[in-house]
Each structure stands twice: as C-alpha cells, then as structure tokens.
Scaffold this motif. Structure first.
Motif, mmCIF file in Angstrom:
data_model
loop_
_atom_site.group_PDB
_atom_site.id
_atom_site.type_symbol
_atom_site.label_atom_id
_atom_site.label_comp_id
_atom_site.label_asym_id
_atom_site.label_seq_id
_atom_site.Cartn_x
_atom_site.Cartn_y
_atom_site.Cartn_z
ATOM 1 N N LYS A 146 101.561 108.000 19.398
ATOM 2 C CA LYS A 146 102.579 108.577 18.956
ATOM 3 C C LYS A 146 103.769 107.732 18.303
ATOM 4 N N GLU A 147 104.306 108.136 17.399
ATOM 5 C CA GLU A 147 105.419 107.048 16.866
ATOM 6 C C GLU A 147 106.693 107.094 17.714
ATOM 7 N N ILE A 148 107.059 106.038 17.781
ATOM 8 C CA ILE A 148 108.384 105.737 18.350
ATOM 9 C C ILE A 148 109.330 105.283 17.224
ATOM 10 N N SER A 149 110.589 106.130 17.476
ATOM 11 C CA SER A 149 111.620 105.964 16.308
ATOM 12 C C SER A 149 112.290 104.406 16.854
ATOM 13 N N PRO A 150 112.608 103.755 15.435
ATOM 14 C CA PRO A 150 113.395 102.658 15.816
ATOM 15 C C PRO A 150 114.700 102.561 16.722
ATOM 16 N N SER A 151 115.362 103.762 16.617
ATOM 17 C CA SER A 151 116.487 103.816 17.629
ATOM 18 C C SER A 151 116.120 103.873 19.092
ATOM 19 N N THR A 152 114.819 104.696 19.273
ATOM 20 C CA THR A 152 114.354 104.859 20.595
ATOM 21 C C THR A 152 113.990 103.444 21.025
ATOM 22 N N GLN A 153 113.185 102.869 20.311
ATOM 23 C CA GLN A 153 112.433 101.450 20.491
ATOM 24 C C GLN A 153 113.921 100.394 20.796
ATOM 25 N N THR A 154 114.865 100.633 20.119
ATOM 26 C CA THR A 154 116.191 99.954 20.518
ATOM 27 C C THR A 154 116.749 100.179 21.865
ATOM 28 N N ALA A 155 116.866 101.604 22.060
ATOM 29 C CA ALA A 155 117.261 101.936 23.426
ATOM 30 C C ALA A 155 116.269 101.425 24.562
#
Length: 180
Positions: A146-155
């Motif tokens: 599943k795709e992980i958004s850039p903001s979620t990845q940063t968090a």
C-alpha cells in the motif's frame, strides 16, 4: 531464531518488531508444525542441527502463544515486558539529562505518537508502545504494498530515529557502557 538473536544484540526495536512479525506468521500458518517447517524453517540454509534448533524455536513460540491465549491477536508477555523495560528506560533518559539528543528526538516524534494514539483503540498505552504500534502499522502497509504518503513517511521517520536512538542507548546500558 538466527535473525532474532542478531537483532536482540544489535537493535532492540527491530528485535521487537521482528517478533511481532513472527507472531503474525505463526497465526497465518495456523500454528501448523508442518507449515512452520516448510514455510519458516526451510528458508534457512543451515546444517541439520541448526535447522532443528530453528524449528524448535518457532514451535516454542507457537506453544507460548497458545498458552498465553494470543493466537488470534495480542503479543507474548515477554515481548510486552521488553517494551515496558524500554519505556522505563525512555522515562529515565528524559529525566536524567544524560543524553541531550534524546529529548529532542522525542519531541519530534511526540506529535506523531499522539496523533497515532488518537486513531488507536489503545489510547491509554504509553508512548513507547504506541511508537511500536505505529512502526508495525507501516510494516504491514508495506507488506500489503500500500502507498505511504510522503507526510506519513516523514512522521514515521521521526519515530524511527527516536526508537533507533533509544534502542542503541538501551543496549549500551545493558552492556554497562551507558549510565543514566
């Protein structure tokens, strides 16, 4: 077993997350000894005695899960105890001031942990347990492709850095190389 041993010596957070994955694998295999052998043990290119030792390790974990009634969900008590130990160490690190970098890492991760806590059903869990749950959620999303958004990845990166630092200090403390 081999992977778990290596992770236990090098990174406590990775060790705990690995054990959570093993618990889920055992559940997926319905604790079937034949499937454990074919699916989990067979992937190791080792001698016969080591293969038996690995098989026994998986069977012992499966047996513990059955005895502790965590065959559908939940985690083995020894793993939860390790997380609680890490949480106590986390609190000591924050209070002692012996590691000035750690409070900064925690302050970066804290809003993410709080946000995850709001979305969780375990709102009364401590920050370290929530951090593990957040990290494991990302592992599961990746396994499902599943795709992980850039903001979620940063968090998640903030939590990962904090947990990596906490794990390293914890292992140093265990070996007597870091005093609080």
């Amino acid at each position: 077993m081999l992977i778990a041993k290596e992770k236990r010596q090098t990174n406590m957070a990775e060790y705990i997350l690995y054990l959570w994955q093993v618990e889920d694998l055992l559940r997926a295999l319905n604790f079937d000894p034949d499937q454990i052998g074919k699916t989990l043990v067979a992937r190791f290119d080792v001698d016969h005695d080591t293969r038996l030792e690995i098989y026994d390790w998986y069977k012992n974990l499966a047996s513990m899960m059955e005895k502790e009634r965590v065959t559908k969900s939940g985690h083995l008590q020894f793993i939860l105890n390790l997380i609680d130990d890490l949480n106590r160490f986390h609190m000591q690190l924050l209070q002692s001031g012996k590691d000035p970098q750690y409070p900064t890492l925690f302050q970066l991760a804290k809003p993410v942990i709080n946000e995850f806590k709001l979305k969780s059903t375990d709102t009364d869990e401590h920050d370290i347990r929530m951090a593990f749950q957040a990290l494991y959620s990302i592992i599961l999303l990746r396994l499902q492709k599943k795709e992980i958004s850039p903001s979620t990845q940063t968090a998640i990166d903030h939590i990962s850095r904090m947990m990596g630092h906490l794990s390293a200090r914890y292992l140093q403390h265990e070996k007597g190389k870091f005093e609080i």
